[in-house]
Design an enzyme around this catalytic site. Structure first.
Site, PDB file in Angstrom:
ATOM      1  N   ARG A 150       0.660  -1.151   0.002  1.00 33.25           N
ATOM      2  CA  ARG A 150      -0.049  -0.086   0.027  1.00 33.25           C
ATOM      3  C   ARG A 150       0.745   1.332   0.028  1.00 33.25           C
ATOM      4  O   ARG A 150       0.699   2.177  -0.573  1.00 33.25           O
ATOM      5  CB  ARG A 150      -1.033   0.075   1.330  1.00 33.25           C
ATOM      6  CG  ARG A 150      -1.443   1.419   1.374  1.00 33.25           C
ATOM      7  CD  ARG A 150      -2.627   0.936   2.458  1.00 33.25           C
ATOM      8  NE  ARG A 150      -3.775   0.036   2.270  1.00 33.25           N
ATOM      9  CZ  ARG A 150      -4.326  -0.729   3.001  1.00 33.25           C
ATOM     10  NH1 ARG A 150      -3.968  -0.462   4.464  1.00 33.25           N
ATOM     11  NH2 ARG A 150      -5.061  -1.636   2.756  1.00 33.25           N
ATOM     12  N   TYR A 151       1.865   1.097   0.675  1.00 34.87           N
ATOM     13  CA  TYR A 151       2.793   2.299   1.010  1.00 34.87           C
ATOM     14  C   TYR A 151       3.866   2.283  -0.187  1.00 34.87           C
ATOM     15  O   TYR A 151       4.383   1.044  -0.544  1.00 34.87           O
ATOM     16  CB  TYR A 151       3.300   2.478   2.412  1.00 34.87           C
ATOM     17  CG  TYR A 151       2.072   2.737   3.216  1.00 34.87           C
ATOM     18  CD1 TYR A 151       1.611   3.809   3.458  1.00 34.87           C
ATOM     19  CD2 TYR A 151       1.836   1.818   4.076  1.00 34.87           C
ATOM     20  CE1 TYR A 151       0.545   4.028   4.559  1.00 34.87           C
ATOM     21  CE2 TYR A 151       1.041   1.915   5.309  1.00 34.87           C
ATOM     22  CZ  TYR A 151       0.349   3.225   5.137  1.00 34.87           C
ATOM     23  OH  TYR A 151      -0.670   3.290   6.180  1.00 34.87           O
ATOM     24  N   ARG A 154       7.445   0.183   1.625  1.00 42.03           N
ATOM     25  CA  ARG A 154       7.243  -0.966   2.628  1.00 42.03           C
ATOM     26  C   ARG A 154       5.860  -1.897   2.022  1.00 42.03           C
ATOM     27  O   ARG A 154       5.042  -1.483   1.553  1.00 42.03           O
ATOM     28  CB  ARG A 154       7.162  -0.498   4.103  1.00 42.03           C
ATOM     29  CG  ARG A 154       6.213   0.468   4.356  1.00 42.03           C
ATOM     30  CD  ARG A 154       6.559   1.349   5.431  1.00 42.03           C
ATOM     31  NE  ARG A 154       5.622   2.085   6.253  1.00 42.03           N
ATOM     32  CZ  ARG A 154       5.159   3.124   5.600  1.00 42.03           C
ATOM     33  NH1 ARG A 154       5.675   3.556   4.305  1.00 42.03           N
ATOM     34  NH2 ARG A 154       4.372   3.967   5.862  1.00 42.03           N
ATOM     35  N   CYS A 163      -3.116 -18.252  14.305  1.00 41.18           N
ATOM     36  CA  CYS A 163      -2.823 -17.639  15.214  1.00 41.18           C
ATOM     37  C   CYS A 163      -2.804 -18.655  16.428  1.00 41.18           C
ATOM     38  O   CYS A 163      -3.780 -19.495  16.574  1.00 41.18           O
ATOM     39  CB  CYS A 163      -3.459 -16.339  15.514  1.00 41.18           C
ATOM     40  SG  CYS A 163      -3.258 -15.020  14.892  1.00 41.18           S
ATOM     41  N   CYS A 167      -8.083 -13.177  18.655  1.00 43.03           N
ATOM     42  CA  CYS A 167      -8.692 -11.952  19.245  1.00 43.03           C
ATOM     43  C   CYS A 167     -10.061 -11.762  18.561  1.00 43.03           C
ATOM     44  O   CYS A 167     -10.344 -11.867  17.478  1.00 43.03           O
ATOM     45  CB  CYS A 167      -7.657 -10.657  18.830  1.00 43.03           C
ATOM     46  SG  CYS A 167      -6.181 -10.886  19.439  1.00 43.03           S
ATOM     47  N   CYS A 170     -10.486  -9.035  15.670  1.00 44.89           N
ATOM     48  CA  CYS A 170      -9.320  -9.051  14.908  1.00 44.89           C
ATOM     49  C   CYS A 170      -9.689  -8.498  13.279  1.00 44.89           C
ATOM     50  O   CYS A 170     -10.628  -8.850  12.650  1.00 44.89           O
ATOM     51  CB  CYS A 170      -9.055 -10.699  14.317  1.00 44.89           C
ATOM     52  SG  CYS A 170      -7.525 -10.876  13.081  1.00 44.89           S
ATOM     53  N   ARG A 172      -8.357  -8.932  10.548  1.00 43.26           N
ATOM     54  CA  ARG A 172      -8.069 -10.071   9.470  1.00 43.26           C
ATOM     55  C   ARG A 172      -9.001 -11.094   9.642  1.00 43.26           C
ATOM     56  O   ARG A 172      -8.462 -12.299   9.280  1.00 43.26           O
ATOM     57  CB  ARG A 172      -6.747 -10.231   9.443  1.00 43.26           C
ATOM     58  CG  ARG A 172      -5.888  -8.805   8.845  1.00 43.26           C
ATOM     59  CD  ARG A 172      -4.709  -9.389   7.890  1.00 43.26           C
ATOM     60  NE  ARG A 172      -3.927  -8.205   7.605  1.00 43.26           N
ATOM     61  CZ  ARG A 172      -2.931  -7.804   8.327  1.00 43.26           C
ATOM     62  NH1 ARG A 172      -2.295  -8.615   9.085  1.00 43.26           N
ATOM     63  NH2 ARG A 172      -2.294  -6.555   7.839  1.00 43.26           N
ATOM     64  N   ASP A 332     -11.164  -1.254  13.992  1.00 44.78           N
ATOM     65  CA  ASP A 332     -11.304  -1.482  12.739  1.00 44.78           C
ATOM     66  C   ASP A 332     -12.852  -1.986  12.576  1.00 44.78           C
ATOM     67  O   ASP A 332     -13.501  -2.893  13.458  1.00 44.78           O
ATOM     68  CB  ASP A 332     -10.647  -2.235  11.845  1.00 44.78           C
ATOM     69  CG  ASP A 332      -9.250  -1.753  11.592  1.00 44.78           C
ATOM     70  OD1 ASP A 332      -9.185  -0.392  11.421  1.00 44.78           O
ATOM     71  OD2 ASP A 332      -8.145  -2.613  11.372  1.00 44.78           O
ATOM     72  N   ASP A 369      -6.870   3.452  10.807  1.00 46.50           N
ATOM     73  CA  ASP A 369      -6.467   2.929   9.368  1.00 46.50           C
ATOM     74  C   ASP A 369      -7.780   2.990   8.903  1.00 46.50           C
ATOM     75  O   ASP A 369      -8.848   2.269   8.994  1.00 46.50           O
ATOM     76  CB  ASP A 369      -6.189   1.309   9.657  1.00 46.50           C
ATOM     77  CG  ASP A 369      -4.828   0.957   8.665  1.00 46.50           C
ATOM     78  OD1 ASP A 369      -5.018   1.549   7.721  1.00 46.50           O
ATOM     79  OD2 ASP A 369      -4.405   0.103   8.766  1.00 46.50           O
ATOM     80  N   LYS A 376      -3.015   4.367   7.444  1.00 45.60           N
ATOM     81  CA  LYS A 376      -3.022   4.823   8.973  1.00 45.60           C
ATOM     82  C   LYS A 376      -3.105   6.330   8.806  1.00 45.60           C
ATOM     83  O   LYS A 376      -2.199   6.955   8.227  1.00 45.60           O
ATOM     84  CB  LYS A 376      -1.873   4.238   9.808  1.00 45.60           C
ATOM     85  CG  LYS A 376      -1.824   2.906   9.727  1.00 45.60           C
ATOM     86  CD  LYS A 376      -0.419   2.539  10.497  1.00 45.60           C
ATOM     87  CE  LYS A 376      -0.476   0.954  10.462  1.00 45.60           C
ATOM     88  NZ  LYS A 376      -0.128   0.353   9.105  1.00 45.60           N
TER      89      LYS A 376
HETATM   90  C1  LIG Z   1       0.645  -0.912   8.912  1.00 45.35           C
HETATM   91  C2  LIG Z   1       1.012  -1.097   7.644  1.00 45.35           C
HETATM   92  C3  LIG Z   1       2.409  -0.950   7.589  1.00 45.35           C
HETATM   93  C4  LIG Z   1       3.391  -0.311   8.164  1.00 45.35           C
HETATM   94  O1  LIG Z   1       2.974   0.806   8.490  1.00 45.35           O
HETATM   95  P1  LIG Z   1       4.303   1.780   9.611  1.00 45.35           P
HETATM   96  O2  LIG Z   1       3.692   3.289   9.787  1.00 45.35           O
HETATM   97  O3  LIG Z   1       5.459   1.814   8.757  1.00 45.35           O
HETATM   98  O4  LIG Z   1       4.388   0.965  10.703  1.00 45.35           O
HETATM   99  C5  LIG Z   1       2.545  -1.288   5.795  1.00 45.35           C
HETATM  100  N1  LIG Z   1       1.522  -1.563   5.102  1.00 45.35           N
HETATM  101  C6  LIG Z   1       0.449  -1.926   5.583  1.00 45.35           C
HETATM  102  C7  LIG Z   1      -0.564  -2.070   4.567  1.00 45.35           C
HETATM  103  C8  LIG Z   1      -0.014  -1.482   6.666  1.00 45.35           C
HETATM  104  O5  LIG Z   1      -1.136  -1.692   7.402  1.00 45.35           O
END
Ligand SMILES: *Cc1c(COP(=O)(O)O)cnc(C)c1O
Length: 408
Positions: A150-151, A154, A163, A167, A170, A172, A332, A369, A376
């Site tokens: 998404r980002y 990363r 798991c 929880c 959850c 997911r 969520d 989120d 986020k």
């Molecule tokens: C939370 C999340 C991350 C990591 O986010 P950080 O703010 O770097 O900890 C990366 N990808 C997705 C899809 C996430 O939900």
């Protein structure tokens, strides 16, 4: 494409299946070196009188002996009508609780926070407007199975749907624990690794699931070494609730593997100060001693940790175990989550009541989120009050106004 199409394949059987060693073949790990708290000791002597220290402290024994049905929960709890109501209903998310974690709430009333996070109640059947099974639209951000990208720099690598404890809130829950969605198969893992290899902009990989620390040591080492071999992957993270629900998983053998793949970070999932038992404290300290920076991700939950004194206590317990509170998540909106969700003002108020009143290290980022895959989004009290005559107007933690001479 689907992120959740886990298939059973060669290497790893899920630990709930019969491939685990039988009791007689159980390997003894760190016998006597792991603390056993009073609550757990008492619980074990009543409900698992035959279990030895070695068995209780063996994480595979814990997984094998987990509570997965109402019938088994009735052996240890007096279920309320709200809890029992589910006996005849199909659960969206199955029950799964380790004996260790169950021992922390077995003698507590039904409103006790740790019990509420694990034992389903009829409120889960109440669907309210806006709830969705994949609120974060992770499926839409999955370019290949197991990857959520998404980002820009990363990505998530979702290696299992299993798991050791589920929880109830959850995010997911739509993908965890389904029969065909346990540990990911080798073919899919290799495909996902190939995606990361080809996307040189990914400098941070978060191994998540499910709980990656329920994989075998060998599988964890395979994942870490494969990622470490990719030059552009600078940091690796693991997301896990194991230190809270299965602390005995943090064995010397696992630590010796984790240590080899630095820089490795971990995001732990803690919810309530009562989770920080001598066992969990020990697990966190072992990870910290292995050089792993630890952060905690906590979901803000009604009647569980939405009281600032409870949450502040949690942050202090975490810091004592060298875990930095990293995120406080607005819960969520998964189907049947209304009874867990607090108004957004509550989260802002919590941050307001922490900032200035306790260590800056204890203060997490409060985030939502965003439903629909927005990522986020941080929320803060209104410290910035605007500008007056070229000065920035600031409100401090006591509500007093201060002025900063701003540069044009
Ligand atoms: C939370 C999340 C991350 C990591 O986010 P950080 O703010 O770097 O900890 C990366 N990808 C997705 C899809 C996430 O939900």
């Amino acid at each position: 494409m689907s992120i959740s199409s886990f298939v059973q394949e060669d290497i790893d059987e899920p630990p709930s299946l019969a491939t685990l060693p039988t009791d007689s073949a159980t390997t003894v790990q760190n016998s006597n070196s792991f603390p056993v708290s009073q609550l757990s000791h008492q619980f074990r002597s009543i409900h698992f009188p035959m279990a030895t220290d070695e068995q209780w402290n063996d994480w595979k024994w814990q997984v094998r002996n987990s509570f997965t049905s109402f019938e088994s929960l009735e052996q240890i709890l007096t279920l309320t009508d709200e809890e029992k109501g589910f006996k005849e209903q199909a659960l969206n998310l199955p029950v799964r609780i380790t004996p260790y974690y169950a021992s922390l709430f077995a003698y507590k009333e039904s409103l006790y926070p740790l019990r509420k996070t694990m034992v389903p109640v009829l409120d889960e059947l109440v669907i309210t407007p806006g709830e969705q099974s994949d609120p974060l639209h992770e499926e839409a951000d999955a370019p290949v199975p197991l990857i959520v990208h998404r980002y820009p720099d990363r990505a998530l690598l979702l290696v299992t749907g299993f798991c050791s404890a589920f929880c109830r809130y959850c995010t997911r829950s739509h993908m965890v624990s389904k029969k065909d969605k346990m540990h990911a198969g080798t073919v899919q893992i290799k495909q996902a690794l190939e995606y990361i290899r080809q996307h040189t902009e990914i400098r941070d990989v978060i191994i998540s699931g499910g709980d990656p620390l329920t994989l075998s040591d060998e599988r964890i080492e395979f994942l870490l070494s494969s990622l470490r071999a990719i030059e552009h992957v600078e940091i690796i993270r693991i997301g896990t609730k194991v230190p809270a629900v299965l602390p005995m998983r943090i064995t010397d053998k696992l630590l010796s593997i984790l240590k080899k793949y630095h820089p490795l970070f971990m995001s732990l999932h803690f919810t309530h100060p009562d989770e920080m038992t001598p066992e969990s404290h020990e697990a966190c300290c072992r990870l910290a001693d292995a050089g792993i920076p630890l952060g905690s991700q906590t979901v803000l939950l009604k009647g569980i940790n939405d009281d600032v004194s409870v949450y502040r206590k949690l942050t202090h317990e975490l810091l004592k175990a060298r875990v930095k509170p990293y995120y406080l998540y607005q819960c969520d909106p998964i189907p049947g989550s209304a009874h867990f969700r607090t108004p957004v003002e509550k989260g802002i108020e919590m941050i307001e009541q922490l900032r200035g009143f306790t260590s800056g290290y204890a203060i997490p980022h409060y985030v939502i989120d965003a439903p629909g895959g927005g990522g986020k989004i941080p929320l803060l009290p209104e410290y910035y009050q605007g500008k007056e005559n070229g000065q920035v107007v600031l409100k401090n933690y006591e509500g007093k106004l201060f002025y900063y001479p701003d540069k044009e």
